[in-house]
Write a protein that holds these residues in place. Structure first.
Motif, PDB file in Angstrom:
ATOM      1  N   ARG A  83      27.036   5.625  71.696  1.00 54.83           N
ATOM      2  CA  ARG A  83      26.930   4.177  71.883  1.00 54.83           C
ATOM      3  C   ARG A  83      25.445   3.888  72.017  1.00 54.83           C
ATOM      4  N   PHE A  96      23.730  -4.366  77.098  1.00 51.84           N
ATOM      5  CA  PHE A  96      24.159  -2.979  76.910  1.00 51.84           C
ATOM      6  C   PHE A  96      23.869  -2.174  78.176  1.00 51.84           C
ATOM      7  N   THR A  99      26.263  -2.657  81.081  1.00 51.27           N
ATOM      8  CA  THR A  99      27.660  -2.231  80.922  1.00 51.27           C
ATOM      9  C   THR A  99      27.816  -0.723  80.745  1.00 51.27           C
ATOM     10  N   GLU A 100      26.749  -0.005  80.531  1.00 47.46           N
ATOM     11  CA  GLU A 100      26.814   1.451  80.318  1.00 47.46           C
ATOM     12  C   GLU A 100      26.658   2.193  81.631  1.00 47.46           C
ATOM     13  N   HIS A 101      27.266   3.375  81.679  1.00 44.55           N
ATOM     14  CA  HIS A 101      27.097   4.250  82.839  1.00 44.55           C
ATOM     15  C   HIS A 101      25.745   4.947  82.733  1.00 44.55           C
ATOM     16  N   ILE A 104      20.938   6.779  81.207  1.00 47.93           N
ATOM     17  CA  ILE A 104      20.803   6.305  79.834  1.00 47.93           C
ATOM     18  C   ILE A 104      19.555   6.956  79.236  1.00 47.93           C
TER      19      ILE A 104
END
Length: 108
Positions: A83, A96, A99-101, A104
């Motif tokens: 993603r 983005f 909302t991402e765990h 990163i």
């Protein structure tokens, strides 16, 4: 161990001369692949393999060495991909990131 090559061919002044040098070096042997010896040779290997009608990544995808483009090509081929989001401004990626765990990976 030491790798031994049948032949080593340097890039010539133009693509036609490079392909000719490869065929001359191969002699009666059939050329089945063109593999870049390093990152700097990737574009040349793509052009040569395309010209020689070998299996190739080809030259039809601009910027295909861009990691984002690579992942899009993988996804479009139906394979699992990462993603991702890209942008030149914070507002391009903030949704983005929210909302991402974590963690990163940032690839500048």
């Amino acid at each position: 161990g030491e790798m031994k090559y049948f032949a080593e061919v340097d890039e010539q002044e133009d693509l036609a001369d490079t392909v000719k040098a490869i065929y001359e070096a191969a002699g009666k042997l059939r050329v089945v692949a063109c593999i870049a010896g390093g990152e700097a040779g990737v574009d040349c290997a793509d052009e040569v393999s395309e010209r020689m009608n070998l299996r190739t990544n080809g030259t039809h995808v601009a910027n295909r060495r861009d990691k984002k483009i690579q992942q899009e090509l993988i996804r479009d081929a139906g394979m699992r991909s990462v993603r991702q989001a890209a942008g030149s401004k914070w507002e391009h990626v903030v949704e983005f990131l929210q909302t991402e765990h974590y963690p990163i990976v940032l690839k500048p």
